[in-house]
Each structure stands twice: as C-alpha cells, then as structure tokens.
Design a protein around this motif. Sequence first.
Motif, PDB file in Angstrom:
ATOM      1  N   GLU A 151       2.437  -2.062  -1.655  1.00  0.00           N
ATOM      2  CA  GLU A 151       2.155  -1.136  -2.925  1.00  0.00           C
ATOM      3  C   GLU A 151       2.856   0.145  -3.710  1.00  0.00           C
ATOM      4  OE1 GLU A 151      -1.920   2.566  -1.105  1.00  0.00           O
ATOM      5  OE2 GLU A 151       0.094   2.414  -0.346  1.00  0.00           O
ATOM      6  N   PHE A 153       4.883  -0.492  -5.767  1.00  0.00           N
ATOM      7  CA  PHE A 153       4.544  -0.534  -6.922  1.00  0.00           C
ATOM      8  C   PHE A 153       3.605  -0.356  -8.009  1.00  0.00           C
ATOM      9  CE2 PHE A 153       7.945  -3.730  -4.890  1.00  0.00           C
ATOM     10  CZ  PHE A 153       9.233  -3.348  -6.147  1.00  0.00           C
ATOM     11  N   TYR A 154       2.667  -0.296  -7.088  1.00  0.00           N
ATOM     12  CA  TYR A 154       1.022  -0.755  -7.844  1.00  0.00           C
ATOM     13  C   TYR A 154       0.512   1.570  -7.537  1.00  0.00           C
ATOM     14  CZ  TYR A 154      -3.762   0.955  -7.962  1.00  0.00           C
ATOM     15  OH  TYR A 154      -5.068   1.024  -8.713  1.00  0.00           O
ATOM     16  N   ARG A 155       1.741   2.354  -7.056  1.00  0.00           N
ATOM     17  CA  ARG A 155       1.318   3.830  -7.310  1.00  0.00           C
ATOM     18  C   ARG A 155       2.658   3.657  -8.619  1.00  0.00           C
ATOM     19  NH1 ARG A 155       3.856   6.448  -1.624  1.00  0.00           N
ATOM     20  NH2 ARG A 155       3.089   8.187  -3.536  1.00  0.00           N
ATOM     21  N   THR A 157       3.193   1.802 -10.885  1.00  0.00           N
ATOM     22  CA  THR A 157       2.245   1.468 -11.949  1.00  0.00           C
ATOM     23  C   THR A 157       1.065   1.718 -12.839  1.00  0.00           C
ATOM     24  OG1 THR A 157       2.328  -0.460 -11.558  1.00  0.00           O
ATOM     25  CG2 THR A 157       4.092   0.202 -12.482  1.00  0.00           C
ATOM     26  N   ALA A 158       0.140   1.965 -11.487  1.00  0.00           N
ATOM     27  CA  ALA A 158      -1.236   2.311 -11.790  1.00  0.00           C
ATOM     28  C   ALA A 158      -1.991   1.162 -12.291  1.00  0.00           C
ATOM     29  CB  ALA A 158      -1.512   3.308 -12.759  1.00  0.00           C
ATOM     30  N   GLU A 159      -1.254   0.195 -12.669  1.00  0.00           N
ATOM     31  CA  GLU A 159      -1.762  -1.249 -13.099  1.00  0.00           C
ATOM     32  C   GLU A 159      -1.742  -2.535 -11.764  1.00  0.00           C
ATOM     33  OE1 GLU A 159      -3.949  -4.692 -14.350  1.00  0.00           O
ATOM     34  OE2 GLU A 159      -1.886  -4.785 -14.286  1.00  0.00           O
ATOM     35  N   PRO A 160      -2.704  -3.638 -10.764  1.00  0.00           N
ATOM     36  CA  PRO A 160      -2.392  -4.106 -10.322  1.00  0.00           C
ATOM     37  C   PRO A 160      -1.326  -5.076 -10.950  1.00  0.00           C
ATOM     38  CG  PRO A 160      -4.243  -4.381 -10.732  1.00  0.00           C
ATOM     39  CD  PRO A 160      -4.076  -3.385 -11.018  1.00  0.00           C
ATOM     40  N   TYR A 161      -1.580  -6.044 -11.473  1.00  0.00           N
ATOM     41  CA  TYR A 161      -0.866  -7.146 -12.554  1.00  0.00           C
ATOM     42  C   TYR A 161       0.364  -6.740 -13.249  1.00  0.00           C
ATOM     43  CZ  TYR A 161      -4.848  -9.875 -11.706  1.00  0.00           C
ATOM     44  OH  TYR A 161      -6.184 -10.463 -10.937  1.00  0.00           O
ATOM     45  N   ALA A 163       2.022  -3.825 -12.193  1.00  0.00           N
ATOM     46  CA  ALA A 163       2.867  -4.023 -10.540  1.00  0.00           C
ATOM     47  C   ALA A 163       3.045  -5.543 -10.205  1.00  0.00           C
ATOM     48  CB  ALA A 163       1.835  -3.647  -9.534  1.00  0.00           C
ATOM     49  N   GLN A 164       2.470  -6.184 -10.127  1.00  0.00           N
ATOM     50  CA  GLN A 164       2.874  -7.131  -9.638  1.00  0.00           C
ATOM     51  C   GLN A 164       4.483  -8.584 -11.003  1.00  0.00           C
ATOM     52  OE1 GLN A 164       0.082 -10.468  -9.512  1.00  0.00           O
ATOM     53  NE2 GLN A 164      -0.145 -10.380  -7.502  1.00  0.00           N
ATOM     54  N   TRP A 167       7.533  -6.009  -9.363  1.00  0.00           N
ATOM     55  CA  TRP A 167       8.236  -6.777  -8.257  1.00  0.00           C
ATOM     56  C   TRP A 167       8.972  -8.265  -8.822  1.00  0.00           C
ATOM     57  CZ3 TRP A 167       7.037 -11.157  -6.215  1.00  0.00           C
ATOM     58  CH2 TRP A 167       7.582 -11.399  -5.235  1.00  0.00           C
TER      59      TRP A 167
END
Length: 205
Positions: A151, A153-155, A157-161, A163-164, A167
């Motif tokens: 999580e 990485f999402y915190r 960037t605020a965008e799930p992809y 963030a992926q 990572w």
Amino acid sequence: MSAAGGAPTPVSAPAPALPLPRTAPRPEPPVRSSRATEIVEAAQRLLETEGAESLTMRRLGEVLGIRAPSLYKHLPGKPAVETALIETALWGIGDALHRVVDAAGPDDVVGRLLAEYRRFALARPNLYRLAAADPIGRADLTPGLEGWSGEPFYRATAEPYVAQALWAAAHGTVLLELSDRFLPGSDLDRTWAALARAFTAHAGD
C-alpha cells in the motif's frame, strides 16, 4: 463560468494531497510457539548466509541441533518455512515503507519510498529474492498481508496503476543491482534518483 454555447467549463478535480493516509489495517501476525519462532529465525540466517539452496529441513536441523523429523512438529515442511520467511519479509518491508511514507511530504515521498525499498532489499538480498522474485503461494499468506505491505506505493502516488508501475520499476531495478547487471562504473545512486524524479512528476495524476 460557462464556455461558448452555454456549456459549463470543465473543472479539473484537485490533485489529491500526498502522501495519502493509511487505509489498509496492519494484519495480525500468526501466533507461533517459541520453538517455531526459533526455527524461522534460524531459517532466515541460513538463507542469507548460505543461500536458498541450503534451506532444507535437514540443514535447519543441523543448525539448531534438532533432528529434522522433530522440526515437522512445529512447521510442517519446507513450504511452511518459506511461507513464514515470505511473511517476515512482507511485514518487515511493509512496516519500513509505511513509516517512511508517514514521515514524507509530497515532494519527497517517492524518493524516500524508493530509497527505503532499495535499502531493505540490499540488506537482505536472499530474503528479498524469496519474497519478491519467486512465485508466492498467496493462499497460504496471512489474509491482507500482501496488499498492506504494498500500500505505501499507492499512498505515494494516489493512482493504482502508477503505483504498480512504480513497484515494478523498483523491483526490476533492485534485482538488477543485486545481480550486478548494470554496466561497470554505473552510479546507481543517480539511477535511483532518476527513477524517483520520473515518478514524482506523475504522482497524483
């Protein structure tokens, strides 16, 4: 205000304030006996000092001075030991990354996140490879652990992809560094700094 023809002027949504707050609760570690904990700690030392190929129940028994069949009373075989080690890595890196993100600001959260990710992996290269490079038996992991550990990485960037992608870039870069695959003389601090700048520009998009 309205655009020509009376249509409303589109208003861009404000960018989210970074870093985002925590949302996923920290999963509770499994309760292990003192002997099982001792076995997992010995397995981690063995993994880092002798490599993954040495991680057998027989070798663990030798290190602990216990007959290998007795180990099965506490952890039912090598897969259970590996799962325990993977969970150790996920809790360790999750705690480290969440702490860094908690203390970071919008301008440095990505850079600080990547620096801590790199530090953790380089300090425990074989544990990192076991947890992040080999297939993970997700069905055997503590529920919610993998998502919670990722999580940060999402915190950041605020965008799930995004963030992926962040990572994936960090994972690939650290594996190349661990394998000494960059050209001789490469300044890897600058490589990581460039990676941070590239994703900082897109954080919150």
